[in-house]
Design an enzyme around this catalytic site. Structure first.
Site, PDB file in Angstrom:
ATOM      1  N   THR A  70       0.834  -1.209   0.000  1.00  0.00           N
ATOM      2  CA  THR A  70       0.000   0.000   0.000  1.00  0.00           C
ATOM      3  C   THR A  70       0.867   1.255   0.000  1.00  0.00           C
ATOM      4  O   THR A  70       0.621   2.202  -0.764  1.00  0.00           O
ATOM      5  CB  THR A  70      -0.927  -0.009   1.239  1.00  0.00           C
ATOM      6  N   GLN A 177       0.011  -8.800  -6.619  1.00  0.00           N
ATOM      7  CA  GLN A 177      -0.460 -10.185  -6.804  1.00  0.00           C
ATOM      8  C   GLN A 177       0.293 -10.905  -7.911  1.00  0.00           C
ATOM      9  O   GLN A 177       0.318 -12.131  -7.946  1.00  0.00           O
ATOM     10  CB  GLN A 177      -1.964 -10.209  -7.121  1.00  0.00           C
ATOM     11  N   THR A 235      14.122   4.652  10.039  1.00  0.00           N
ATOM     12  CA  THR A 235      15.086   3.554  10.137  1.00  0.00           C
ATOM     13  C   THR A 235      14.511   2.312   9.472  1.00  0.00           C
ATOM     14  O   THR A 235      13.349   1.969   9.678  1.00  0.00           O
ATOM     15  CB  THR A 235      15.423   3.273  11.618  1.00  0.00           C
ATOM     16  N   CYS A 321      -8.578  -6.686   3.068  1.00  0.00           N
ATOM     17  CA  CYS A 321      -8.719  -5.407   3.754  1.00  0.00           C
ATOM     18  C   CYS A 321     -10.148  -4.904   3.706  1.00  0.00           C
ATOM     19  O   CYS A 321     -10.487  -3.881   4.261  1.00  0.00           O
ATOM     20  CB  CYS A 321      -7.765  -4.377   3.164  1.00  0.00           C
TER      21      CYS A 321
HETATM   22  N1  PLP Z   1      -2.356  -4.328  -4.232  1.00  0.00           N
HETATM   23  C1  PLP Z   1      -2.909  -5.544  -4.372  1.00  0.00           C
HETATM   24  C2  PLP Z   1      -3.326  -6.004  -5.720  1.00  0.00           C
HETATM   25  C3  PLP Z   1      -3.090  -6.373  -3.260  1.00  0.00           C
HETATM   26  O1  PLP Z   1      -3.663  -7.562  -3.401  1.00  0.00           O
HETATM   27  C4  PLP Z   1      -2.675  -5.884  -1.990  1.00  0.00           C
HETATM   28  C5  PLP Z   1      -2.894  -6.694  -0.782  1.00  0.00           C
HETATM   29  O2  PLP Z   1      -3.823  -7.478  -0.699  1.00  0.00           O
HETATM   30  C6  PLP Z   1      -2.084  -4.624  -1.909  1.00  0.00           C
HETATM   31  C7  PLP Z   1      -1.943  -3.873  -3.049  1.00  0.00           C
HETATM   32  C8  PLP Z   1      -1.616  -4.069  -0.601  1.00  0.00           C
HETATM   33  O3  PLP Z   1      -0.460  -4.705  -0.145  1.00  0.00           O
HETATM   34  P1  PLP Z   1      -0.081  -4.641   1.417  1.00  0.00           P
HETATM   35  O4  PLP Z   1      -0.993  -5.610   2.095  1.00  0.00           O
HETATM   36  O5  PLP Z   1       1.348  -5.057   1.489  1.00  0.00           O
HETATM   37  O6  PLP Z   1      -0.285  -3.243   1.844  1.00  0.00           O
END
Ligand code: PLP
Length: 374
Positions: A70, A177, A235, A321
């Site tokens: 993210t 992904q 850090t 999420c």
């Molecule tokens: N982008 C995609 C396509 C994802 O599937 C995910 C997580 O499920 C993310 C971004 C976000 O990654 P992170 O969980 O490391 O923040």
């Protein structure tokens, strides 16, 4: 029997990765920015991990380590628009992007950018022709994911990137992904920015990376010290970075084998669910080999998934999420799942350690759970 079928949410930590990380949580606790030899040795390990991640992504650019996929996406999008002149106020993103992209694009919209969604086909694929129609000299950035996290739809990043570049825009792809199942080949794809995350490739949670092509601007979102060449203050998560490097190194050796294995599992799963009445598959043939999205008519996905988890099969509705919401996701809406099927949409995502027996079991249990839930 327990079958973990939620690898798109997160993958288990590879024991070899854990082993590589442990010294950096113990006796090698030094700050890589310190001056004494022990700390410099830690710095050297961080840089080695950076090279390994870069090698996996396959490009001549630079890697900036971040705190998640993210954060990488936020850094990429904000970097891409950081130097755009006042005439380039449009941003094009696909309608099925992860919330990381949609949320950041939304914040850019509140700062004066015009964000437009590119429509997708019934699986979630963006047509290059559609992008061509929407491009213009006022577009600063095109962001289209490499593989969709809910359906597994795969985009032709090289073709999309070319169109963005022909219009003078930057191109970002969220490859979170895709990284575990496809060779990214950043150099060939030509993307200016690529976002990835360690916990989807059997690495630790809480560490991501942004790839920026050689001439791409990098605009630090998190300000403070000079870590990551000034691109991301704070850090370093040393153990996390070392784990990411180890996971990337392992994947570099076995990616094709993994993809082949996952493709076989997917076939077995699809064959196993074929006879369940009124179930449609939202994942395209030739999509990401680890993801199968299905929708069952007349079923509440949440109830069905609960039954499945009681039977030992762990799957999800879609993006992890979003799991607090039982409403159909924006992806389900954008790909046009028919109304009577929408609420019965479930995602099964398999991994390196799943077996044929696992997926057959998951398919059988899905059939039972659907029947009971109707
Ligand atoms: N982008 C995609 C396509 C994802 O599937 C995910 C997580 O499920 C993310 C971004 C976000 O990654 P992170 O969980 O490391 O923040």
């Amino acid at each position: 029997m327990k079958v973990y079928a939620d690898h798109a949410a997160t993958t288990p930590l590879d024991p070899r990765v854990l082993e590589a990380m442990l010294p950096f949580l113990g006796q090698r606790y030094y700050n890589p920015s310190s001056l004494y030899p022990e700390a410099k040795a830690v710095r050297a390990e961080v840089e080695a991990a950076r090279r390994t991640v870069l090698e996996l992504i396959g490009g001549p650019g630079r890697i900036v380590f971040t705190g998640s996929g993210t954060e990488s996406v936020n850094l990429a999008l904000r970097s891409a628009v950081s130097e755009c002149d006042g005439d380039r106020k449009r941003i094009l993103v696909s309608a099925v992007e992860h919330h990381a992209v949609l949320g950041c694009a939304d914040s850019l919209a509140r700062e004066g950018f015009a964000v437009e969604c590119l429509p997708v086909d019934r699986y979630g694929v963006v047509s290059p022709d559609e992008l061509k129609v929407r491009m213009g000299p006022d577009v600063s950035l095109v962001s289209v994911m490499s593989a969709n996290n809910e359906t597994g739809a795969v985009n032709d990043s090289a073709a999309l990137c070319k169109i963005a570049h022909n219009g003078g825009a930057f191109f970002h792809t969220d490859a979170v992904q895709a990284l575990g199942v496809f060779r990214i080949r950043a150099e060939e794809a030509g993307a200016d920015f690529i976002s990835v995350s360690a916990h989807k490739i059997y690495g630790p949670k809480g560490v991501g990376a942004m790839y920026a092509a050689e001439n791409a601007p990098v605009f630090p979102v998190i300000r403070g010290g000079e870590q990551e060449g000034g691109a991301r203050a704070g850090t370093e998560n040393v153990a996390g970075i070392i784990g990411f490097g180890r996971a990337a190194g392992i994947l570099n050796e076995c990616l094709e084998e993994d993809a082949l294995h996952l493709g076989k599992l997917k076939r077995i799963f699809l064959d196993g669910i074929e006879s369940i009445p009124d179930v449609i598959v939202n994942s395209p043939p030739g999509g990401a080999p680890h993801i199968v999205s299905v929708s069952a008519a007349g079923v509440e996905a949440e109830l069905c998934l609960l039954r499945l988890s009681m039977a030992g099969v762990f799957a999800s509705m879609g993006a992890a999420c979003n799991s607090s919401s039982v409403e159909p996701s924006h992806v389900v809406e954008a790909v046009g799942v028919p109304a009577e099927y929408k609420r019965g949409t479930m995602r099964f995502s398999f991994g390196r350690d799943n077996t044929a027996e696992d997926v057959s079991f998951a398919a059988r249990e899905l059939a039972l759970a659907v029947a009971k839930s109707r």
